[in-house]
Motif scaffolding. Structure first.
Motif, PDB file in Angstrom:
ATOM      1  N   PRO A 262      38.318  13.177  23.586  1.00  0.00           N
ATOM      2  CA  PRO A 262      38.192  11.941  22.501  1.00  0.00           C
ATOM      3  C   PRO A 262      37.475  10.892  23.298  1.00  0.00           C
ATOM      4  CG  PRO A 262      39.908  12.554  24.277  1.00  0.00           C
ATOM      5  CD  PRO A 262      38.780  13.280  24.204  1.00  0.00           C
ATOM      6  N   ALA A 263      37.230  10.180  22.313  1.00  0.00           N
ATOM      7  CA  ALA A 263      36.874   8.935  22.451  1.00  0.00           C
ATOM      8  C   ALA A 263      37.857   7.522  23.133  1.00  0.00           C
ATOM      9  CB  ALA A 263      36.207   7.541  21.050  1.00  0.00           C
ATOM     10  N   ILE A 264      37.248   7.022  24.299  1.00  0.00           N
ATOM     11  CA  ILE A 264      37.999   5.982  24.599  1.00  0.00           C
ATOM     12  C   ILE A 264      37.274   4.767  24.631  1.00  0.00           C
ATOM     13  CG2 ILE A 264      38.594   5.138  26.974  1.00  0.00           C
ATOM     14  CD1 ILE A 264      39.707   8.353  26.210  1.00  0.00           C
ATOM     15  N   SER A 265      38.848   4.074  24.487  1.00  0.00           N
ATOM     16  CA  SER A 265      38.440   2.398  23.883  1.00  0.00           C
ATOM     17  C   SER A 265      38.521   1.435  25.552  1.00  0.00           C
ATOM     18  CB  SER A 265      38.909   2.130  22.806  1.00  0.00           C
ATOM     19  OG  SER A 265      38.964   0.272  22.547  1.00  0.00           O
TER      20      SER A 265
ATOM     21  N   VAL B  49      45.589   5.039  19.661  1.00  0.00           N
ATOM     22  CA  VAL B  49      45.063   3.872  19.047  1.00  0.00           C
ATOM     23  C   VAL B  49      44.002   4.137  17.807  1.00  0.00           C
ATOM     24  CG1 VAL B  49      45.839   2.195  20.581  1.00  0.00           C
ATOM     25  CG2 VAL B  49      43.388   3.284  20.232  1.00  0.00           C
ATOM     26  N   VAL B  50      44.207   2.983  16.701  1.00  0.00           N
ATOM     27  CA  VAL B  50      43.264   3.198  15.652  1.00  0.00           C
ATOM     28  C   VAL B  50      42.178   2.059  15.795  1.00  0.00           C
ATOM     29  CG1 VAL B  50      42.029   3.475  13.167  1.00  0.00           C
ATOM     30  CG2 VAL B  50      44.375   4.422  13.788  1.00  0.00           C
ATOM     31  N   SER B  51      41.271   2.313  16.145  1.00  0.00           N
ATOM     32  CA  SER B  51      40.611   1.415  17.307  1.00  0.00           C
ATOM     33  C   SER B  51      39.111   0.614  16.101  1.00  0.00           C
ATOM     34  CB  SER B  51      39.579   1.811  18.343  1.00  0.00           C
ATOM     35  OG  SER B  51      39.322   0.830  19.220  1.00  0.00           O
ATOM     36  N   GLY B  52      38.941  -0.588  16.368  1.00  0.00           N
ATOM     37  CA  GLY B  52      37.127  -0.419  16.109  1.00  0.00           C
ATOM     38  C   GLY B  52      35.906   0.380  16.962  1.00  0.00           C
ATOM     39  N   LEU B  53      34.985  -0.353  17.142  1.00  0.00           N
ATOM     40  CA  LEU B  53      33.768  -0.352  17.543  1.00  0.00           C
ATOM     41  C   LEU B  53      33.446  -1.572  18.526  1.00  0.00           C
ATOM     42  CD1 LEU B  53      31.888   1.462  14.852  1.00  0.00           C
ATOM     43  CD2 LEU B  53      33.082   2.800  16.879  1.00  0.00           C
ATOM     44  N   GLY B  54      34.091  -1.746  18.710  1.00  0.00           N
ATOM     45  CA  GLY B  54      33.478  -3.532  19.520  1.00  0.00           C
ATOM     46  C   GLY B  54      33.474  -2.749  21.095  1.00  0.00           C
ATOM     47  N   ALA B  55      33.944  -1.813  21.439  1.00  0.00           N
ATOM     48  CA  ALA B  55      33.983  -1.149  23.288  1.00  0.00           C
ATOM     49  C   ALA B  55      33.959   0.133  23.416  1.00  0.00           C
ATOM     50  CB  ALA B  55      34.638  -2.178  24.215  1.00  0.00           C
ATOM     51  N   LEU B  56      33.753   1.016  21.897  1.00  0.00           N
ATOM     52  CA  LEU B  56      34.383   2.122  22.511  1.00  0.00           C
ATOM     53  C   LEU B  56      33.679   2.746  22.949  1.00  0.00           C
ATOM     54  CD1 LEU B  56      36.415   4.242  20.774  1.00  0.00           C
ATOM     55  CD2 LEU B  56      34.573   4.485  18.996  1.00  0.00           C
ATOM     56  N   CYS B  57      33.453   4.105  23.653  1.00  0.00           N
ATOM     57  CA  CYS B  57      32.842   5.306  24.773  1.00  0.00           C
ATOM     58  C   CYS B  57      33.335   6.418  23.534  1.00  0.00           C
ATOM     59  CB  CYS B  57      32.832   4.817  25.719  1.00  0.00           C
ATOM     60  SG  CYS B  57      31.619   5.774  26.732  1.00  0.00           S
TER      61      CYS B  57
ATOM     62  N   GLU C 194      38.043  10.319  13.999  1.00  0.00           N
ATOM     63  CA  GLU C 194      38.524  10.853  15.011  1.00  0.00           C
ATOM     64  C   GLU C 194      39.299  11.345  15.354  1.00  0.00           C
ATOM     65  OE1 GLU C 194      35.669  11.420  17.739  1.00  0.00           O
ATOM     66  OE2 GLU C 194      34.698  10.647  15.575  1.00  0.00           O
ATOM     67  N   TRP C 195      40.606  10.753  14.408  1.00  0.00           N
ATOM     68  CA  TRP C 195      41.870  11.502  14.342  1.00  0.00           C
ATOM     69  C   TRP C 195      41.931  12.586  13.297  1.00  0.00           C
ATOM     70  CZ3 TRP C 195      44.698  10.658  18.036  1.00  0.00           C
ATOM     71  CH2 TRP C 195      44.888  10.218  18.662  1.00  0.00           C
ATOM     72  N   GLN C 196      41.333  12.353  12.276  1.00  0.00           N
ATOM     73  CA  GLN C 196      41.485  13.877  11.214  1.00  0.00           C
ATOM     74  C   GLN C 196      40.203  14.846  12.347  1.00  0.00           C
ATOM     75  OE1 GLN C 196      39.482  11.948   7.445  1.00  0.00           O
ATOM     76  NE2 GLN C 196      40.258  11.247   7.773  1.00  0.00           N
ATOM     77  N   GLN C 197      39.868  14.853  12.810  1.00  0.00           N
ATOM     78  CA  GLN C 197      38.666  16.156  12.955  1.00  0.00           C
ATOM     79  C   GLN C 197      39.329  16.748  14.998  1.00  0.00           C
ATOM     80  OE1 GLN C 197      35.994  17.422  11.530  1.00  0.00           O
ATOM     81  NE2 GLN C 197      36.925  16.069   9.805  1.00  0.00           N
TER      82      GLN C 197
ATOM     83  N   GLY D  70      40.865  12.391  18.279  1.00  0.00           N
ATOM     84  CA  GLY D  70      41.375  10.703  18.851  1.00  0.00           C
ATOM     85  C   GLY D  70      40.450  10.695  19.307  1.00  0.00           C
ATOM     86  N   VAL D  71      41.051   9.057  19.714  1.00  0.00           N
ATOM     87  CA  VAL D  71      41.010   7.283  19.826  1.00  0.00           C
ATOM     88  C   VAL D  71      42.170   6.817  20.689  1.00  0.00           C
ATOM     89  CG1 VAL D  71      40.015   5.459  19.984  1.00  0.00           C
ATOM     90  CG2 VAL D  71      39.681   6.867  17.950  1.00  0.00           C
ATOM     91  N   PHE D  72      41.327   7.168  22.166  1.00  0.00           N
ATOM     92  CA  PHE D  72      42.382   6.016  22.832  1.00  0.00           C
ATOM     93  C   PHE D  72      42.392   4.737  23.237  1.00  0.00           C
ATOM     94  CE2 PHE D  72      43.304  10.755  22.550  1.00  0.00           C
ATOM     95  CZ  PHE D  72      44.760  10.841  22.838  1.00  0.00           C
ATOM     96  N   LEU D  73      43.441   4.208  24.085  1.00  0.00           N
ATOM     97  CA  LEU D  73      42.683   2.368  24.765  1.00  0.00           C
ATOM     98  C   LEU D  73      43.338   3.032  26.230  1.00  0.00           C
ATOM     99  CD1 LEU D  73      42.298  -0.394  24.472  1.00  0.00           C
ATOM    100  CD2 LEU D  73      44.791  -1.071  23.188  1.00  0.00           C
ATOM    101  N   ALA D  74      41.867   2.257  27.362  1.00  0.00           N
ATOM    102  CA  ALA D  74      41.990   2.166  28.563  1.00  0.00           C
ATOM    103  C   ALA D  74      42.888   0.774  29.405  1.00  0.00           C
ATOM    104  CB  ALA D  74      40.597   2.799  29.291  1.00  0.00           C
ATOM    105  N   THR D  75      43.998   0.687  28.531  1.00  0.00           N
ATOM    106  CA  THR D  75      44.465  -0.846  28.775  1.00  0.00           C
ATOM    107  C   THR D  75      43.982  -1.941  29.969  1.00  0.00           C
ATOM    108  OG1 THR D  75      46.197  -0.309  29.982  1.00  0.00           O
ATOM    109  CG2 THR D  75      45.891  -1.018  26.970  1.00  0.00           C
ATOM    110  N   GLU D  76      43.566  -0.579  31.107  1.00  0.00           N
ATOM    111  CA  GLU D  76      43.359  -1.661  32.159  1.00  0.00           C
ATOM    112  C   GLU D  76      41.112  -2.075  32.367  1.00  0.00           C
ATOM    113  OE1 GLU D  76      46.166   2.239  33.054  1.00  0.00           O
ATOM    114  OE2 GLU D  76      44.337   1.602  32.209  1.00  0.00           O
TER     115      GLU D  76
END
Length: 266
Positions: free
Chosen positions: A126-129, A172-180, A233-236, A239-245
């Motif tokens: 998964p991608a982590i934002s 989350v559904v996220s943009g590409l502002g800080a996506l790893c 990413e979700w369709q495949q 997924g994308v997950f948010l690291a709030t910290e």
């Protein structure tokens, strides 16, 4: 044997940054700090079509990853109006790779060589934002929770000589502002995307696009180019997950930072 401190903690990270009118001073300084810590960068400007620009820089990153196999472990998308410190990016970099190692192995790969299992995990990670807020609404995150909501991805990360860190990351559904992403997952996205032919005969992957589409309620809405990336990413199944910290500053008239009171906009 005496251990030496790693002075290049971001070695193996490729940062992708696009801009139309040039980077902010703060983002310029951020990228300088990241490269001093070992990260590499591809930074391009001058294209007013944001979706096309992202696809073109993805093509350049794909070509670099393929030609220099093994050099890079992860890719970080960073918008031209973001700021962050090296410690936060280092943790996001490591969390992305550690999360990949926790990916369940499908039954057909059990008993296969460990290299095959590792490759599966890196390709399907998964991608982590990192967390950042809306520029004009700093009380809310600039990403949206999945609809319907899914169980948070809980990761217990502990490495030799370090205390355990527990991340409970909402989908989350996220943009590409800080996506790893892992480099392998990024390459998978590029392979899955249609190839756009350039005038000189080379191609770049159409990794994202903006345009009308149906939202979760079935209504016609406008989909921004970076959100279509996360939706794919979700369709495949990645997924994308948010690291709030792991907090990034979003530049507006002043720098906006998330905090413990930040919530999703619903």
């Amino acid at each position: 044997m005496k251990q030496t401190m790693n002075t290049k903690p971001l070695e193996g990270l490729l940062v992708l940054c696009i801009t139309h009118n040039g980077l902010s001073f703060e983002t310029e300084a951020t990228i300088d700090r990241l490269t001093e810590a070992g990260a590499s960068k591809i930074r391009t400007n001058g294209n007013s079509d944001v979706a096309l620009h992202r696809c073109q820089i993805a093509g350049a990153a794909r070509d670099l990853l393929v030609s220099d196999t093994g050099r890079f472990h992860s890719v970080l998308w960073l918008d031209g109006d973001m700021m962050v410190d090296v410690v936060t990016v280092r943790e996001l970099f490591r969390l992305t790779l550690f999360t990949a190692t926790q990916r369940p192995i499908p039954p057909e790969l059990r008993g296969k060589p460990l290299t095959d299992q590792a490759m599966y995990r890196l390709k399907n990670a998964p991608a982590i934002s990192g967390a950042y807020v809306k520029r004009n609404d700093p009380a809310h995150y600039a990403m949206a929770p999945c609809i319907p909501p899914i169980e948070p991805l809980v990761i217990h990360m502990q490495e030799p000589g370090e205390a355990e860190r527990v991340y409970s990351m909402p989908g989350v559904v996220s943009g590409l502002g800080a996506l790893c992403q892992t480099a392998m997952a990024f390459l998978e996205h590029c392979k899955e995307a249609p190839a756009i032919k350039q005038t000189e005969g080379t191609t770049f992957p159409a990794i994202c696009a903006s345009g009308p589409g149906k939202n979760a309620e079935g209504e016609i809405a406008w989909g921004s180019e970076d959100w279509t990336y996360g939706s794919w990413e979700w369709q495949q199944g990645r997924g994308v997950f948010l690291a709030t910290e792991l907090r990034f500053g979003h530049l507006a008239q002043r720098v906006q930072w998330p905090d413990e009171k930040t919530s999703f906009f619903v």
